[in-house]
Design an enzyme around this catalytic site. Structure first.
Site, PDB file in Angstrom:
ATOM      1  N   HIS A 177      -5.654 -10.954 -26.371  1.00  0.00           N
ATOM      2  CA  HIS A 177      -4.653 -11.648 -27.182  1.00  0.00           C
ATOM      3  C   HIS A 177      -4.109 -12.891 -26.495  1.00  0.00           C
ATOM      4  O   HIS A 177      -3.284 -13.594 -27.084  1.00  0.00           O
ATOM      5  CB  HIS A 177      -3.506 -10.688 -27.526  1.00  0.00           C
ATOM      6  CG  HIS A 177      -3.926  -9.559 -28.403  1.00  0.00           C
ATOM      7  ND1 HIS A 177      -3.813  -9.593 -29.786  1.00  0.00           N
ATOM      8  CD2 HIS A 177      -4.499  -8.367 -28.105  1.00  0.00           C
ATOM      9  CE1 HIS A 177      -4.276  -8.462 -30.287  1.00  0.00           C
ATOM     10  NE2 HIS A 177      -4.707  -7.701 -29.293  1.00  0.00           N
ATOM     11  N   LYS A 205       6.454 -12.174   7.802  1.00  0.00           N
ATOM     12  CA  LYS A 205       7.548 -11.302   8.255  1.00  0.00           C
ATOM     13  C   LYS A 205       8.296 -11.934   9.426  1.00  0.00           C
ATOM     14  O   LYS A 205       9.534 -11.890   9.485  1.00  0.00           O
ATOM     15  CB  LYS A 205       6.995  -9.938   8.668  1.00  0.00           C
ATOM     16  CG  LYS A 205       6.535  -9.066   7.514  1.00  0.00           C
ATOM     17  CD  LYS A 205       5.969  -7.753   8.044  1.00  0.00           C
ATOM     18  CE  LYS A 205       5.461  -6.876   6.928  1.00  0.00           C
ATOM     19  NZ  LYS A 205       4.842  -5.622   7.440  1.00  0.00           N
ATOM     20  N   THR A 232       9.744  -1.281   6.601  1.00  0.00           N
ATOM     21  CA  THR A 232       9.735  -2.236   5.494  1.00  0.00           C
ATOM     22  C   THR A 232      11.165  -2.506   5.033  1.00  0.00           C
ATOM     23  O   THR A 232      11.863  -1.584   4.588  1.00  0.00           O
ATOM     24  CB  THR A 232       8.896  -1.697   4.325  1.00  0.00           C
ATOM     25  OG1 THR A 232       7.620  -1.295   4.817  1.00  0.00           O
ATOM     26  CG2 THR A 232       8.729  -2.752   3.243  1.00  0.00           C
ATOM     27  N   GLY A 235       0.795  -1.228   0.000  1.00  0.00           N
ATOM     28  CA  GLY A 235       0.000   0.000   0.000  1.00  0.00           C
ATOM     29  C   GLY A 235       0.820   1.266   0.000  1.00  0.00           C
ATOM     30  O   GLY A 235       0.281   2.351  -0.223  1.00  0.00           O
ATOM     31  N   SER A 293       4.786   2.118   7.620  1.00  0.00           N
ATOM     32  CA  SER A 293       5.314   1.689   8.924  1.00  0.00           C
ATOM     33  C   SER A 293       6.682   2.278   9.199  1.00  0.00           C
ATOM     34  O   SER A 293       7.063   2.486  10.356  1.00  0.00           O
ATOM     35  CB  SER A 293       5.403   0.160   8.980  1.00  0.00           C
ATOM     36  OG  SER A 293       6.441  -0.314   8.138  1.00  0.00           O
ATOM     37  N   GLU A 298      -6.559  -8.109   0.437  1.00  0.00           N
ATOM     38  CA  GLU A 298      -6.244  -7.720   1.812  1.00  0.00           C
ATOM     39  C   GLU A 298      -7.476  -7.472   2.680  1.00  0.00           C
ATOM     40  O   GLU A 298      -7.473  -7.797   3.868  1.00  0.00           O
ATOM     41  CB  GLU A 298      -5.355  -6.482   1.809  1.00  0.00           C
ATOM     42  CG  GLU A 298      -3.967  -6.741   1.233  1.00  0.00           C
ATOM     43  CD  GLU A 298      -2.985  -5.660   1.593  1.00  0.00           C
ATOM     44  OE1 GLU A 298      -2.161  -5.890   2.497  1.00  0.00           O
ATOM     45  OE2 GLU A 298      -3.045  -4.577   0.980  1.00  0.00           O
ATOM     46  N   ARG A 344      -2.663   0.277   3.587  1.00  0.00           N
ATOM     47  CA  ARG A 344      -3.416   0.213   2.335  1.00  0.00           C
ATOM     48  C   ARG A 344      -4.559   1.209   2.295  1.00  0.00           C
ATOM     49  O   ARG A 344      -5.130   1.458   1.229  1.00  0.00           O
ATOM     50  CB  ARG A 344      -3.941  -1.205   2.132  1.00  0.00           C
ATOM     51  CG  ARG A 344      -4.940  -1.690   3.186  1.00  0.00           C
ATOM     52  CD  ARG A 344      -5.271  -3.153   2.952  1.00  0.00           C
ATOM     53  NE  ARG A 344      -6.271  -3.697   3.859  1.00  0.00           N
ATOM     54  CZ  ARG A 344      -6.013  -4.259   5.027  1.00  0.00           C
ATOM     55  NH1 ARG A 344      -4.766  -4.331   5.462  1.00  0.00           N
ATOM     56  NH2 ARG A 344      -6.989  -4.756   5.767  1.00  0.00           N
TER      57      ARG A 344
END
Length: 329
Positions: A234, A325, A91, A45, A88, A218, A141
């Site tokens: 295609h 994580k 990351t 996000g 945050s 999410e 997000r």
């Protein structure tokens, strides 16, 4: 039983107010000197607002690229502005990209709500636009309006683009008038036990179709996929010769888009309906690129939220991401 334990609904309803607030976060943040290219380095996000910025500045002399990874793979130099974007501030990929940008002498602005990146901005004397969380469980997000507003605000402050701050105010005012909840609830009911496949005109593939797909991942905790016209005609559509899933197509249609794409949408929709697969064509609302993108995102914030409630789950937590994580530590 209360499902929405973190009151995500409130943050969605407050979304139109992000655009004006974002200008306060960007106030006084600027860089000096020539800028030929803009790079947004981030994940999740904190990255897809970069795709919106790229669409917004399409047709100008400012190139925008989005980096999702540990290093910035595009060519950057002292004439590149890199937004180091992490809500945050912790990351790991984005922190790595920061060091990469510093090594290459790029101009840097950090955009975060705190964490390690805020500490690094002080240590290295880097400009920072700090987002103030609405409440402790506010999700990255849900901060798209903050990020895009900061990007545009900093570029305006730095003289890279003409002052576009009124564009942000107009988007917020436009969204405040949109009443999407009841329609969103109805579409959410139709999507129960279906796999959403989100298609858009090619111009809006990354800046919208991908973001809507992520909202389903999410918020609703379901699989979802995206692509764009005309490319999907295609290759991807051949995959629906043999139906292996319970799909529901969501087509984001730009009323001002290319007439041949509109014809492709109609023909494709007829093909899928003949296979008993539902198709929802959603006309994009608004008169500007930002208006069309953000009104559609706003609508699908509600759709994905109410789909989570239909499944009896809390839309806020992303437990698998957090568990992953921890497994990396």
């Amino acid at each position: 039983m209360l499902l929405d334990k973190s009151n995500m609904l409130e943050s969605i309803r407050n979304f139109p107010g992000q655009f004006e607030k974002s200008l306060k976060f960007a106030a006084g943040v600027r860089v000096e000197g020539r800028i030929d290219k803009v790079v947004v380095a981030g994940m999740g996000g904190s990255a897809f607002p970069g795709d919106i910025l790229k669409a917004y500045l399409a047709g100008t002399n400012i190139s925008v690229e989005v980096c999702r990874g540990y290093s910035i793979t595009t060519m950057i130099d002292e004439n590149t502005l890199v937004f180091i974007s992490s809500f945050s501030g912790n990351t790991e990929e984005t922190i790595s990209a920061l060091y990469n940008a510093m090594e290459k002498k790029a101009k840097i602005v950090i955009v975060t709500a705190g964490g390690r990146l805020e500490e690094l901005s002080r240590k290295h004397n880097l400009p920072i636009a700090k987002i103030v969380k609405e409440f402790p469980t506010f999700q990255p997000r849900a901060a798209t309006g903050y990020f895009i507003g900061i990007f545009i605000g900093v570029l305006s402050n730095s003289g890279v683009i003409s002052d576009k701050k009124t564009d942000l105010i107009e988007v917020g005012n436009f969204l405040a008038k949109c009443e999407f909840e009841e329609e969103a609830k109805q579409l959410a009911k139709q999507l129960v036990d279906r796999i959403p496949i989100v298609y858009a005109h090619d111009f809006y593939e990354k800046s919208l179709a991908m973001i809507v797909k992520i909202k389903f991942n999410e918020n609703s905790k379901v699989q979802a996929f995206y692509n764009s016209f005309p490319e999907l005609n295609h290759n991807e559509m051949v995959g629906f010769t043999l139906i292996k899933g319970n799909y529901h197509f969501i087509i984001l249609d730009d009323p001002a888009g290319h007439e041949r794409i509109k014809k492709r949408i109609q023909i494709f929709s007829n093909y899928m309906r003949q296979k008993d697969l539902p198709v929802s064509i959603i006309p994009m609302q608004g008169d500007t690129v930002l208006g069309k993108i953000f009104s559609t995102i706003y609508f699908f914030e509600f759709v994905s939220y109410y789909l989570a409630l239909e499944y009896g789950i809390d839309p806020t937590p992303v437990d698998m991401v957090e568990d992953f994580k921890r497994a990396l530590e």
